[in-house]
Design an enzyme around this catalytic site. Structure first.
Site, PDB file in Angstrom:
ATOM      1  N   TYR B 100     -37.572 -17.799  -4.162  1.00 54.66           N
ATOM      2  CA  TYR B 100     -37.790 -18.216  -2.781  1.00 54.66           C
ATOM      3  C   TYR B 100     -38.912 -19.245  -2.719  1.00 54.66           C
ATOM      4  O   TYR B 100     -39.913 -19.115  -3.439  1.00 54.66           O
ATOM      5  CB  TYR B 100     -38.203 -17.027  -1.909  1.00 54.66           C
ATOM      6  CG  TYR B 100     -37.070 -16.094  -1.566  1.00 54.66           C
ATOM      7  CD1 TYR B 100     -36.308 -16.268  -0.422  1.00 54.66           C
ATOM      8  CD2 TYR B 100     -36.758 -15.024  -2.402  1.00 54.66           C
ATOM      9  CE1 TYR B 100     -35.270 -15.408  -0.101  1.00 54.66           C
ATOM     10  CE2 TYR B 100     -35.714 -14.156  -2.096  1.00 54.66           C
ATOM     11  CZ  TYR B 100     -34.979 -14.357  -0.948  1.00 54.66           C
ATOM     12  OH  TYR B 100     -33.948 -13.503  -0.647  1.00 54.66           O
ATOM     13  N   TYR B 139     -32.114 -12.067  -8.314  1.00 53.52           N
ATOM     14  CA  TYR B 139     -33.528 -12.058  -8.721  1.00 53.52           C
ATOM     15  C   TYR B 139     -34.013 -10.639  -8.985  1.00 53.52           C
ATOM     16  O   TYR B 139     -33.517  -9.688  -8.390  1.00 53.52           O
ATOM     17  CB  TYR B 139     -34.408 -12.771  -7.686  1.00 53.52           C
ATOM     18  CG  TYR B 139     -34.406 -12.220  -6.278  1.00 53.52           C
ATOM     19  CD1 TYR B 139     -35.197 -11.124  -5.922  1.00 53.52           C
ATOM     20  CD2 TYR B 139     -33.639 -12.818  -5.280  1.00 53.52           C
ATOM     21  CE1 TYR B 139     -35.223 -10.649  -4.618  1.00 53.52           C
ATOM     22  CE2 TYR B 139     -33.657 -12.348  -3.973  1.00 53.52           C
ATOM     23  CZ  TYR B 139     -34.449 -11.252  -3.643  1.00 53.52           C
ATOM     24  OH  TYR B 139     -34.457 -10.785  -2.361  1.00 53.52           O
ATOM     25  N   ARG B 149     -31.728  -7.804  -7.558  1.00 48.48           N
ATOM     26  CA  ARG B 149     -30.954  -7.927  -6.323  1.00 48.48           C
ATOM     27  C   ARG B 149     -29.715  -8.790  -6.592  1.00 48.48           C
ATOM     28  O   ARG B 149     -29.820  -9.857  -7.193  1.00 48.48           O
ATOM     29  CB  ARG B 149     -31.754  -8.615  -5.207  1.00 48.48           C
ATOM     30  CG  ARG B 149     -32.999  -7.928  -4.657  1.00 48.48           C
ATOM     31  CD  ARG B 149     -32.783  -6.618  -3.915  1.00 48.48           C
ATOM     32  NE  ARG B 149     -31.524  -6.466  -3.189  1.00 48.48           N
ATOM     33  CZ  ARG B 149     -31.254  -6.921  -1.972  1.00 48.48           C
ATOM     34  NH1 ARG B 149     -32.148  -7.588  -1.295  1.00 48.48           N
ATOM     35  NH2 ARG B 149     -30.081  -6.693  -1.401  1.00 48.48           N
ATOM     36  N   HIS B 152     -27.643 -12.893  -2.473  1.00 44.85           N
ATOM     37  CA  HIS B 152     -27.467 -12.576  -1.049  1.00 44.85           C
ATOM     38  C   HIS B 152     -28.114 -13.645  -0.187  1.00 44.85           C
ATOM     39  O   HIS B 152     -29.033 -14.338  -0.625  1.00 44.85           O
ATOM     40  CB  HIS B 152     -28.062 -11.198  -0.711  1.00 44.85           C
ATOM     41  CG  HIS B 152     -29.542 -11.125  -0.988  1.00 44.85           C
ATOM     42  ND1 HIS B 152     -30.052 -10.853  -2.240  1.00 44.85           N
ATOM     43  CD2 HIS B 152     -30.625 -11.337  -0.185  1.00 44.85           C
ATOM     44  CE1 HIS B 152     -31.371 -10.892  -2.196  1.00 44.85           C
ATOM     45  NE2 HIS B 152     -31.751 -11.188  -0.956  1.00 44.85           N
ATOM     46  N   HIS B 154     -29.904 -13.942   3.620  1.00 43.66           N
ATOM     47  CA  HIS B 154     -30.434 -13.176   4.760  1.00 43.66           C
ATOM     48  C   HIS B 154     -29.990 -13.837   6.060  1.00 43.66           C
ATOM     49  O   HIS B 154     -30.086 -15.062   6.206  1.00 43.66           O
ATOM     50  CB  HIS B 154     -31.960 -13.155   4.722  1.00 43.66           C
ATOM     51  CG  HIS B 154     -32.536 -12.439   3.534  1.00 43.66           C
ATOM     52  ND1 HIS B 154     -32.883 -11.113   3.564  1.00 43.66           N
ATOM     53  CD2 HIS B 154     -32.824 -12.866   2.288  1.00 43.66           C
ATOM     54  CE1 HIS B 154     -33.370 -10.756   2.379  1.00 43.66           C
ATOM     55  NE2 HIS B 154     -33.354 -11.799   1.586  1.00 43.66           N
TER      56      HIS B 154
END
Ligand SMILES: [Fe+2]
Lengths: 180, 229
Positions: B100, B139, B149, B152, B154
């Site tokens: 991120y 990640y 994870r 995905h 959000h």
């Protein structure tokens, strides 16, 4: 019915994606009594939550639902992110009291939704910007009973425009959350 | 279980497989109340709140971001199948390496100077939306040993009423990490879990340029509160 998309946690990495310019300053079409709502969000161990998203939605000073207007951002709505001390701060106008469709009398209040890492779905509630005895007939204050005290903001003794309200997600004095 | 669903759709607050719920899940029962007049109304965002450029996450930088370019299309509907029009949908995600653009993310994977991972749109007259982005990477996280994870995106939605406000995550089909992701599996009903997985929809893509995916999102409907508001 029953085919909703489920909720998932906001996670820890939302600050860039969900940033609103001046998100913590609520806009209205008109004017009114300027107030600040501020407090900290704590977990069940009493630790400040540094990654919560606090959103508020409220009536305008006359008690009406803020409608669409000239503002780019929606009237009556705010978004604040807690800092490392767990603190959020909202600058707004005092919401008016309002009456529900069935004649229910709502005390001046702000509707609150909180998202955070570790919350798989939001917690929601309403905070009163009024003295406890002025909330006695409010539907939520009645339903919350002994827990209603967790929803009453306290007005600063020196600066009367400042209202303080802490949120405890869990444990002693856990904030009364709602389902509506 | 919430009063409005025949079966539980949302995850519980307390889900031991996701460690961060331990001290954050409320333990007291939720107080059931009729909706406040503000809760059945909703904030009105002007169309200009979402700039057109915010629907294309691949044009934020000086050149194209690394990764598999994708088009994400879908509709926002309520439980009665009615389109949710003119409603704010925000999106954020990591880059193709699983990192991120966020100061808290310490994953040792490269940042992409051409990717911020932030998008915003208002839905159209049929509840439709369209984003151009890149497929996010998986990640690691520290929830348990070998925790990764699944890829995905959000998503944050306002609907047309405050009661419809929701934040969720969208996953990708046939991801081998899905069966072992505590967050995905916190949703108790396996069918409801699958409603968080997008579908490949090649024709929504761009020939020889981008893959197409479809993801419809269903919000609470008009009959879904205890008082039927
Ligand atoms: Fe994520």
């Amino acid at each position: 019915m029953g085919n909703r998309t489920p909720s998932q946690t906001i996670g820890p990495f939302f600050h860039v994606g969900l940033k609103w310019e001046d998100g913590e300053k609520v806009q209205f079409a008109g004017t009114g009594e300027r107030v600040v709502l501020t407090g900290c969000v704590y977990d069940g161990g009493g630790t400040a939550i540094a990654d919560a998203l606090v959103e508020t939605w409220q009536a305008d000073p006359s008690g009406k639902v803020p409608g669409a207007g000239a503002a780019v951002r929606a009237y009556g709505y705010s978004r604040a992110m807690t800092g490392s001390d767990g603190r959020y701060t909202i600058e707004t106008l005092m919401p008016g009291a309002c009456t529900g469709a069935g004649g229910e009398k709502y005390a001046p209040q702000i509707n609150v939704t909180i998202f955070a890492r570790g919350l798989l779905k939001a917690v929601r509630t309403r905070v009163f910007l009024a003295a406890a005895d002025a909330t006695r007939d409010d539907p939520l204050a009645r339903a919350a009973g002994a827990r209603a005290g967790t929803l009453i903001a306290s007005q600063d003794a020196k600066d009367r425009s400042v209202w303080r309200w802490d949120v405890r997600l869990q444990g002693k004095d856990e904030t009364a959350f709602i389902d509506f | 279980m919430s009063a409005r669903d025949a079966i539980e759709i949302d995850p519980p607050y307390d889900f031991p497989g996701y460690k961060s719920t331990a001290l954050r899940a409320p333990k007291q029962p939720l107080i059931r109340v009729a909706p406040h007049p503000l809760e059945i109304a909703g904030p009105a965002f002007s169309r200009s709140f979402a700039k057109e450029s915010e629907a294309d996450l691949t044009t934020w930088g000086k050149s194209a971001p690394l990764g598999e370019k994708m088009i994400l299309v879908g509709r926002v509907l309520d439980e009665d199948g009615k389109p949710v029009r003119n409603s704010l949908l925000e999106l954020w995600q990591c880059n193709a390496s699983g990192r991120y653009a966020h100061p808290v993310d310490q994953h040792n994977a490269p940042l992409d100077p051409n990717f911020l991972g932030q998008g915003k749109v208002l839905t159209g007259d049929n509840g439709e939306y369209r984003f151009v982005t890149i497929k996010p990477g998986a990640y690691p996280w520290r929830n348990h040993p070998w925790a990764w994870r699944p890829a995905h995106i959000h998503l944050s939605l306002f609907g047309n009423a405050y009661a419809q406000r929701i934040i969720t995550q969208m996953f990708f089909p046939a991801d081998p990490l899905l069966p072992i992701d505590p967050i995905f599996n916190s949703v108790p009903d396996p069918e409801a879990r699958q409603r968080m997985v997008c579908k490949l929809d090649l024709e929504q893509g761009i020939e020889e340029e981008a893959l197409g995916y479809r993801f419809d999102i269903v919000l609470r409907g008009a009959k879904s509160t205890p008082t039927g508001v």
